[in-house]
Write a protein that holds these residues in place. Structure first.
Motif, PDB file in Angstrom:
ATOM      1  N   SER A 185      -5.218  -2.500   7.314  1.00 14.78           N
ATOM      2  CA  SER A 185      -6.556  -2.012   7.002  1.00 14.78           C
ATOM      3  C   SER A 185      -7.647  -2.844   7.663  1.00 14.78           C
ATOM      4  O   SER A 185      -8.703  -2.317   8.034  1.00 14.78           O
ATOM      5  CB  SER A 185      -6.771  -1.998   5.485  1.00 14.78           C
ATOM      6  OG  SER A 185      -5.907  -1.067   4.868  1.00 14.78           O
ATOM      7  N   ALA A 230      -3.988  -3.792  -4.495  1.00  8.11           N
ATOM      8  CA  ALA A 230      -4.883  -3.204  -3.496  1.00  8.11           C
ATOM      9  C   ALA A 230      -4.960  -4.094  -2.251  1.00  8.11           C
ATOM     10  O   ALA A 230      -4.925  -3.601  -1.120  1.00  8.11           O
ATOM     11  CB  ALA A 230      -6.271  -2.999  -4.090  1.00  8.11           C
ATOM     12  N   ILE A 269     -12.679   0.640   2.717  1.00  4.25           N
ATOM     13  CA  ILE A 269     -11.223   0.795   2.609  1.00  4.25           C
ATOM     14  C   ILE A 269     -10.719   0.210   1.302  1.00  4.25           C
ATOM     15  O   ILE A 269      -9.810   0.764   0.661  1.00  4.25           O
ATOM     16  CB  ILE A 269     -10.535   0.133   3.819  1.00  4.25           C
ATOM     17  CG1 ILE A 269     -10.939   0.844   5.109  1.00  4.25           C
ATOM     18  CG2 ILE A 269      -9.017   0.173   3.661  1.00  4.25           C
ATOM     19  CD1 ILE A 269     -10.409   0.175   6.363  1.00  4.25           C
ATOM     20  N   SER A 319      -0.956  -2.052   5.426  1.00  2.00           N
ATOM     21  CA  SER A 319      -1.357  -0.859   6.191  1.00  2.00           C
ATOM     22  C   SER A 319      -2.306  -1.185   7.333  1.00  2.00           C
ATOM     23  O   SER A 319      -2.936  -0.279   7.892  1.00  2.00           O
ATOM     24  CB  SER A 319      -2.012   0.161   5.249  1.00  2.00           C
ATOM     25  OG  SER A 319      -3.159  -0.391   4.636  1.00  2.00           O
ATOM     26  N   SER A 338      -6.087   4.034  -4.946  1.00  2.00           N
ATOM     27  CA  SER A 338      -4.676   4.303  -4.711  1.00  2.00           C
ATOM     28  C   SER A 338      -3.794   3.459  -5.633  1.00  2.00           C
ATOM     29  O   SER A 338      -2.785   3.940  -6.153  1.00  2.00           O
ATOM     30  CB  SER A 338      -4.334   4.014  -3.242  1.00  2.00           C
ATOM     31  OG  SER A 338      -3.004   4.375  -2.943  1.00  2.00           O
ATOM     32  N   ALA A 339      -4.188   2.194  -5.845  1.00  2.00           N
ATOM     33  CA  ALA A 339      -3.427   1.329  -6.752  1.00  2.00           C
ATOM     34  C   ALA A 339      -3.479   1.860  -8.181  1.00  2.00           C
ATOM     35  O   ALA A 339      -2.475   1.824  -8.911  1.00  2.00           O
ATOM     36  CB  ALA A 339      -3.975  -0.095  -6.690  1.00  2.00           C
ATOM     37  N   ALA A 380      -5.048   5.036   3.170  1.00  2.00           N
ATOM     38  CA  ALA A 380      -5.125   4.399   1.852  1.00  2.00           C
ATOM     39  C   ALA A 380      -4.484   5.261   0.776  1.00  2.00           C
ATOM     40  O   ALA A 380      -3.753   4.757  -0.086  1.00  2.00           O
ATOM     41  CB  ALA A 380      -6.583   4.108   1.500  1.00  2.00           C
ATOM     42  N   TYR A 381      -4.728   6.561   0.814  1.00  2.00           N
ATOM     43  CA  TYR A 381      -4.202   7.458  -0.217  1.00  2.00           C
ATOM     44  C   TYR A 381      -2.804   7.988   0.126  1.00  2.00           C
ATOM     45  O   TYR A 381      -2.274   8.837  -0.602  1.00  2.00           O
ATOM     46  CB  TYR A 381      -5.161   8.631  -0.424  1.00  2.00           C
ATOM     47  CG  TYR A 381      -6.479   8.224  -1.050  1.00  2.00           C
ATOM     48  CD1 TYR A 381      -6.526   7.555  -2.261  1.00  2.00           C
ATOM     49  CD2 TYR A 381      -7.687   8.508  -0.416  1.00  2.00           C
ATOM     50  CE1 TYR A 381      -7.726   7.184  -2.841  1.00  2.00           C
ATOM     51  CE2 TYR A 381      -8.899   8.143  -0.981  1.00  2.00           C
ATOM     52  CZ  TYR A 381      -8.912   7.476  -2.190  1.00  2.00           C
ATOM     53  OH  TYR A 381     -10.102   7.102  -2.759  1.00  2.00           O
ATOM     54  N   ASP A 382      -2.242   7.505   1.243  1.00  2.00           N
ATOM     55  CA  ASP A 382      -0.892   7.902   1.657  1.00  2.00           C
ATOM     56  C   ASP A 382      -0.785   9.420   1.781  1.00  2.00           C
ATOM     57  O   ASP A 382       0.137  10.048   1.266  1.00  2.00           O
ATOM     58  CB  ASP A 382       0.153   7.370   0.669  1.00  2.00           C
ATOM     59  CG  ASP A 382       1.555   7.404   1.254  1.00  2.00           C
ATOM     60  OD1 ASP A 382       1.682   7.419   2.493  1.00  2.00           O
ATOM     61  OD2 ASP A 382       2.526   7.424   0.470  1.00  2.00           O
ATOM     62  N   ALA A 395      -1.738  -3.853  -0.245  1.00  2.00           N
ATOM     63  CA  ALA A 395      -1.685  -2.578   0.472  1.00  2.00           C
ATOM     64  C   ALA A 395      -2.571  -2.618   1.720  1.00  2.00           C
ATOM     65  O   ALA A 395      -2.213  -2.063   2.766  1.00  2.00           O
ATOM     66  CB  ALA A 395      -2.115  -1.439  -0.452  1.00  2.00           C
ATOM     67  N   MET A 396      -3.721  -3.282   1.625  1.00  2.00           N
ATOM     68  CA  MET A 396      -4.610  -3.392   2.781  1.00  2.00           C
ATOM     69  C   MET A 396      -3.947  -4.171   3.912  1.00  2.00           C
ATOM     70  O   MET A 396      -4.068  -3.825   5.087  1.00  2.00           O
ATOM     71  CB  MET A 396      -5.924  -4.061   2.379  1.00  2.00           C
ATOM     72  CG  MET A 396      -6.813  -3.202   1.495  1.00  2.00           C
ATOM     73  SD  MET A 396      -8.429  -3.962   1.163  1.00  2.00           S
ATOM     74  CE  MET A 396      -9.200  -3.856   2.793  1.00  2.00           C
ATOM     75  N   GLU A 399      -8.244   1.821  -1.457  1.00  2.00           N
ATOM     76  CA  GLU A 399      -6.985   1.178  -1.848  1.00  2.00           C
ATOM     77  C   GLU A 399      -6.960   0.878  -3.343  1.00  2.00           C
ATOM     78  O   GLU A 399      -5.900   0.924  -3.971  1.00  2.00           O
ATOM     79  CB  GLU A 399      -6.784  -0.112  -1.048  1.00  2.00           C
ATOM     80  CG  GLU A 399      -6.488   0.102   0.431  1.00  2.00           C
ATOM     81  CD  GLU A 399      -5.114   0.701   0.696  1.00  2.00           C
ATOM     82  OE1 GLU A 399      -4.373   0.965  -0.272  1.00  2.00           O
ATOM     83  OE2 GLU A 399      -4.784   0.898   1.872  1.00  2.00           O
TER      84      GLU A 399
END
Length: 294
Positions: A24, A15, A263, A22, A270-271, A119-121, A18-19, A267
């Motif tokens: 974030s 997570a 956020i 992206s 999402s992970a 976050a959720y693509d 990803a932040m 994330e």
């Protein structure tokens, strides 16, 4: 147990990575700035709606309840402006000025939508006008919910006085009653976050898949709100650095932290979704008993 902790650590790392990838943290700055700008137009709308519905005191009671959950320094900055806006119940607000307030306040909802889609693509495919109508609708629904909750806020002390008249309650009972009220406020916050995660993105996800991140955001936000005042009192020197703007800077920083946690919850969800998808695509090998048909 070690395996579970290791899996949880990997989930947090995923997570966090990803932040970073992206942007974030940069997006959280946009949310904080837009959110601070959107609060006061929302107050204008709330004051107009409360006056229109004949519940002028309800808007103020709702905001007072919200301020109790915020760090003391942030509440001190927002409280005078909130009272000033909500006390000026001008009928002219229900005109073009109200529409403008709705439009500006909806920008804060748009910023949250961008963060959730990222976050959720999720690729946003809806037309811009439909998205904007959805943001304005979210502001309107939020205002109505605030006013409905204000009934509970106003009735809280009345209910307590009634209980005192019926039963010989002590200080411990008062503490328990306050705990129940704050618990209800926390549940309302959790429900609001679930609604944002569910309906703002371009594609709806199941409530089960959204709940872990929402719970994480709620718990971390309550912790951050508790520690923020301590940080400002012990380590912060905003007044010395920013002078009379210190209160505004403190509020903006708290909004930024809140946006980061918002956020992070998305994330984290999402992970979890990526991990479930990976397990579905690569199931674990069958054990000896399964291979033997037993």
């Amino acid at each position: 147990m070690n395996t579970r902790l290791l899996g949880f650590g990997r989930l947090l790392i995923s997570a966090g990575r990803a932040m970073i990838n992206s942007l974030s943290f940069e997006l959280a700055g946009h949310i904080a700035y837009t959110g601070l700008l959107a609060i006061f137009p929302f107050l204008i709308f709330l004051a107009a709606l409360a006056g229109f519905l004949g519940n002028a005191a309800g808007g103020l009671a709702s905001m007072e309840s919200m301020l109790n959950l915020l760090p003391q320094d942030v509440a001190k900055t927002l409280s005078p402006v909130i009272h000033e806006v909500l006390d000026s119940r001008d009928g002219g607000l229900l005109t073009l000025g109200l529409l403008g307030a709705l439009w500006v306040a909806s920008n804060g909802i748009d910023a949250l939508r961008i963060a959730l889609n990222t976050a959720y693509d999720i690729q946003e495919e809806r037309p811009w006008w439909l998205i904007k109508l959805g943001s304005i609708g979210a502001i309107f629904v939020g205002g109505v919910v605030f006013l409905l909750l204000s009934v509970l806020v106003i009735l809280g002390p009345v209910i307590w006085k009634g209980l005192l008249w019926l039963f010989p309650l002590g200080e411990a009972d008062r503490w328990a009653f306050s705990t129940v009220r704050y618990t209800l406020a926390t549940l309302v916050m959790l429900a609001g976050l679930l609604a944002l995660h569910r309906w703002l993105p371009g594609r709806s996800l199941s409530l089960r898949s959204l709940l872990p991140g929402v719970l994480a955001t709620t718990a971390l936000w309550l912790l951050a709100a508790s520690l923020f005042s301590v940080y400002v009192a012990k380590l912060g020197s905003y007044s010395a650095t920013y002078g009379s703007l210190g209160g505004v800077i403190i509020t903006l920083v708290f909004f930024y932290v809140s946006a980061v946690l918002f956020i992070f919850g998305a994330e984290l969800n999402s992970a979890l979704l990526r991990r479930e998808k990976k397990k579905a695509e690569n199931p674990p090998p069958a054990g000896p008993k399964a291979l033997a048909g037993g």
